[in-house]
Design an enzyme around this catalytic site. Structure first.
Site, PDB file in Angstrom:
ATOM      1  N   THR A   1       0.875  -1.175   0.000  1.00 25.01           N
ATOM      2  CA  THR A   1       0.000   0.000   0.000  1.00 25.01           C
ATOM      3  C   THR A   1       0.910   1.222   0.000  1.00 25.01           C
ATOM      4  O   THR A   1       2.118   1.104   0.202  1.00 25.01           O
ATOM      5  CB  THR A   1      -0.909   0.051   1.244  1.00 25.01           C
ATOM      6  OG1 THR A   1      -0.088   0.235   2.411  1.00 25.01           O
ATOM      7  CG2 THR A   1      -1.734  -1.213   1.401  1.00 25.01           C
TER       8      THR A   1
ATOM      9  N   ALA B   1       3.176  -1.113   4.748  1.00 23.94           N
ATOM     10  CA  ALA B   1       2.438   0.062   5.229  1.00 23.94           C
ATOM     11  C   ALA B   1       3.440   1.196   5.394  1.00 23.94           C
ATOM     12  O   ALA B   1       4.466   1.028   6.059  1.00 23.94           O
ATOM     13  CB  ALA B   1       1.761  -0.264   6.559  1.00 23.94           C
TER      14      ALA B   1
ATOM     15  N   VAL C   1       7.331  -2.208   7.226  1.00 21.84           N
ATOM     16  CA  VAL C   1       7.284  -0.739   7.304  1.00 21.84           C
ATOM     17  C   VAL C   1       7.949  -0.153   6.063  1.00 21.84           C
ATOM     18  O   VAL C   1       9.063  -0.526   5.705  1.00 21.84           O
ATOM     19  CB  VAL C   1       8.004  -0.250   8.576  1.00 21.84           C
ATOM     20  CG1 VAL C   1       8.058   1.263   8.606  1.00 21.84           C
ATOM     21  CG2 VAL C   1       7.303  -0.798   9.814  1.00 21.84           C
ATOM     22  N   LYS C   2       7.203   0.752   5.418  1.00 24.74           N
ATOM     23  CA  LYS C   2       7.753   1.392   4.208  1.00 24.74           C
ATOM     24  C   LYS C   2       8.319   2.761   4.572  1.00 24.74           C
ATOM     25  O   LYS C   2       7.617   3.597   5.145  1.00 24.74           O
ATOM     26  CB  LYS C   2       6.603   1.607   3.218  1.00 24.74           C
ATOM     27  CG  LYS C   2       6.703   0.791   1.952  1.00 24.74           C
ATOM     28  CD  LYS C   2       5.458   1.056   1.117  1.00 24.74           C
ATOM     29  CE  LYS C   2       5.704   0.845  -0.328  1.00 24.74           C
ATOM     30  NZ  LYS C   2       4.494   1.133  -1.123  1.00 24.74           N
ATOM     31  N   CYS C   3       9.586   2.979   4.205  1.00 22.58           N
ATOM     32  CA  CYS C   3      10.223   4.276   4.422  1.00 22.58           C
ATOM     33  C   CYS C   3      10.689   4.835   3.079  1.00 22.58           C
ATOM     34  O   CYS C   3      11.227   4.082   2.258  1.00 22.58           O
ATOM     35  CB  CYS C   3      11.449   4.131   5.327  1.00 22.58           C
ATOM     36  SG  CYS C   3      11.066   3.708   7.027  1.00 22.58           S
TER      37      CYS C   3
END
Ligand code: E4P
Length: 217
Positions: free
Chosen positions: A27, A56, A82-84
């Protein structure tokens, strides 16, 4: 190659998951905003539908705040990645989160040097956006090839998640190059199975079978 859906829409996810072939979900803030739902509730529902990595994204732009957000996201479900974003602060946050055992998808990657830094920061995967590169007359697939070579040269465990896919040919090229993961909109996922000769062939087989039944009565 792992196939992910790039969507926040649970109807699309439910439908695609019924094939039994969806390995995970990506996402991003734009996709989530389109759904008009509470982020945590949406993520929990997605996690209940798909038994695989669910990316996310954080929306902070400073490392410390990204780390805080990342920790909170990772607490929601064990499958959350976790998307950074691939900015200096994002790399600092990635390094910290990775050191805590939190898996990070470093997103918005548009160059091999960025991908090298993501791997060095300990990213679980990197997301090169090939469609957006093609949109500006660059060669998105060349970037995938370069990243795969760099990662192989140094045995980086970071996976290459081919993102911003626009059509089935992108999926074919990603697989030919050995991309680890390919994420795509539901519309592209649907197109992967379609071939007019399959439909014509099946129609003929079934018609011949019907005709045989009537002639052997
Ligand atoms: C990947 O994780 C991104 O969500 C996505 O692939 C972006 O694709 P777009 O360029 O079609 O927005």
């Amino acid at each position: 190659m792992k196939l992910y859906l790039d969507t926040g829409n649970v109807d699309e996810i439910r439908e695609a998951v019924s094939y039994g072939l969806v390995d995970g979900i990506t996402t991003n803030p734009s996709l989530v905003s389109k759904e008009g739902r509470d982020f945590k509730d949406l993520l929990l529902e997605i996690c209940s539908l798909v038994d695989g990595p669910i990316s996310a994204e954080v929306v902070s732009v400073e490392a410390e705040a990204m780390v805080q957000e990342g920790r909170e996201l990772a607490k929601i479900h064990q499958n959350i990645i976790v998307k950074c974003p691939l900015i200096p602060e994002g790399l600092k946050a990635t390094k910290q989160l990775a050191s805590e055992g939190i898996r990070v998808n470093v997103t918005l990657c548009f160059s091999p040097t960025q991908a090298l830094l993501a791997a060095k920061a300990g990213a679980w995967c990197v997301s090169p956006f090939i469609g957006r590169l093609d949109d500006v007359s660059s060669d998105g697939m060349e970037l995938i090839d370069q990243i795969l070579t760099i990662y192989e040269n140094y045995d980086y465990p970071t996976q290459v998640l081919v993102a911003s896919v626009r059509h089935p040919q992108h999926v074919v090229e990603a697989a030919l190059l050995g991309g680890h993961i390919c994420t795509m909109p539901y519309s592209v996922f649907q197109q992967l199975v379609k071939h007019p000769l399959t439909d014509i062939g099946l129609k003929k087989f079934l018609a011949d079978w019907e005709a045989r039944k009537s002639s052997t009565k």
